[in-house]
Design an enzyme around this catalytic site. Structure first.
Site, PDB file in Angstrom:
ATOM      1  N   GLY A 104       1.100  -1.301   0.209  1.00 10.36           N
ATOM      2  CA  GLY A 104       0.059   0.310   0.358  1.00 10.36           C
ATOM      3  C   GLY A 104       0.991   0.861  -0.270  1.00 10.36           C
ATOM      4  O   GLY A 104       1.509   1.052  -0.608  1.00 10.36           O
ATOM      5  N   CYS A 105       0.198   2.276   0.372  1.00 10.46           N
ATOM      6  CA  CYS A 105       0.955   3.417   0.802  1.00 10.46           C
ATOM      7  C   CYS A 105       2.661   3.330   1.423  1.00 10.46           C
ATOM      8  O   CYS A 105       2.267   2.948   1.882  1.00 10.46           O
ATOM      9  CB  CYS A 105       0.244   4.803   1.405  1.00 10.46           C
ATOM     10  SG  CYS A 105       0.944   6.102   1.194  1.00 10.46           S
ATOM     11  N   PHE A 106       2.874   3.864   0.622  1.00  7.85           N
ATOM     12  CA  PHE A 106       4.573   3.417   0.892  1.00  7.85           C
ATOM     13  C   PHE A 106       4.813   4.428   2.439  1.00  7.85           C
ATOM     14  O   PHE A 106       5.681   4.746   3.392  1.00  7.85           O
ATOM     15  CB  PHE A 106       5.787   4.161   0.365  1.00  7.85           C
ATOM     16  CG  PHE A 106       5.845   5.118  -0.829  1.00  7.85           C
ATOM     17  CD1 PHE A 106       5.236   6.684   0.043  1.00  7.85           C
ATOM     18  CD2 PHE A 106       7.056   5.239  -2.070  1.00  7.85           C
ATOM     19  CE1 PHE A 106       5.315   7.436  -1.053  1.00  7.85           C
ATOM     20  CE2 PHE A 106       6.524   6.214  -2.771  1.00  7.85           C
ATOM     21  CZ  PHE A 106       5.962   7.121  -2.424  1.00  7.85           C
TER      22      PHE A 106
END
Length: 219
Positions: free
Chosen positions: A51-53
């Site tokens: 997902g979002c880093f």
């Protein structure tokens, strides 16, 4: 009408050709031999996408033995990817990923894989939470056969435990592209940003509750 149909046919052919070329390039990444990153000053590196880093970076930096977590891109075929070029999952290419710099005498790769699975919804395909798209897919990168075996064993055990398919893909590590400066340490530097408050911090806290023994004393 014939001219319109001819134009549409040409566009469709070129689109199919471009998609085929992209798929072939991506398949070459998945089928490649892994590249092993040597220790540097006694520190090892590991690579994950989930997902979002921004979220993933914060999770791993809370773990004892992890010196740093760097946001960037991996798992695709485009050279020098950028946030703009990789956004929206327009093509099957890189995922938002993190490079974990850690002390293998303090935390093992096996534990990092446990952290990875404990900090996500392991059954969500192409995303985590509200972040959806090919660029948000879950990937664990291995650098040698031993790491691959650890990943496969833990993935199989989790699938059995949950009686579900685990979404994380298993890729041979090839290259990590460091992300833009403004993405680094984003959760720590922007604690009041709405996404951080509503997504990143709750995800971090949920992980902390699952694995308290691996956490740093002050985080």
């Amino acid at each position: 009408m014939k001219n319109i149909l001819s134009t549409l046919a040409i566009i469709l052919v070129f689109s199919c050709q471009n998609n085929a070329q992209t798929n072939n390039k991506q398949q070459a990444v998945i089928s490649a031999d892994p590249i092993e990153v040597p220790l540097e000053n006694g520190k090892a590196k590991a690579y994950f996408a989930s997902g979002c880093f921004w979220c993933v970076e914060a999770v791993f930096e809370s773990v004892k033995g992890v010196d740093e977590s760097i946001s960037g891109y991996a798992g695709g075929h485009t050279k020098n990817p950028t946030y703009e070029s990789n956004s929206y999952g327009r093509i099957k290419d890189h995922a938002e990923a993190v490079e974990i710099i850690y002390d293998p005498n303090v935390v093992s790769f096996e534990t990092l894989v446990d952290v990875y699975f404990a900090s996500q919804n392991p059954t969500q395909v192409n995303g985590q939470g509200p972040d959806k798209g090919f660029q948000y897919r879950s990937i664990i990168f291995y650098q040698n056969d031993a790491q691959k075996q650890i990943i496969e064993n833990k993935k199989a055990a989790l699938a059995k435990e949950l009686n579900a398919t685990i979404a994380a893909e298993v890729y041979p590590f090839q290259k990590f592209w460091v992300g833009e400066d403004y993405h680094q340490n984003y959760e720590r530097l922007h604690p009041n940003q709405s996404y951080i408050r509503n997504v990143s911090i709750p995800r971090l806290n949920k992980f902390k509750a699952k694995m308290p023994k691996v956490l740093k004393n002050k985080h």
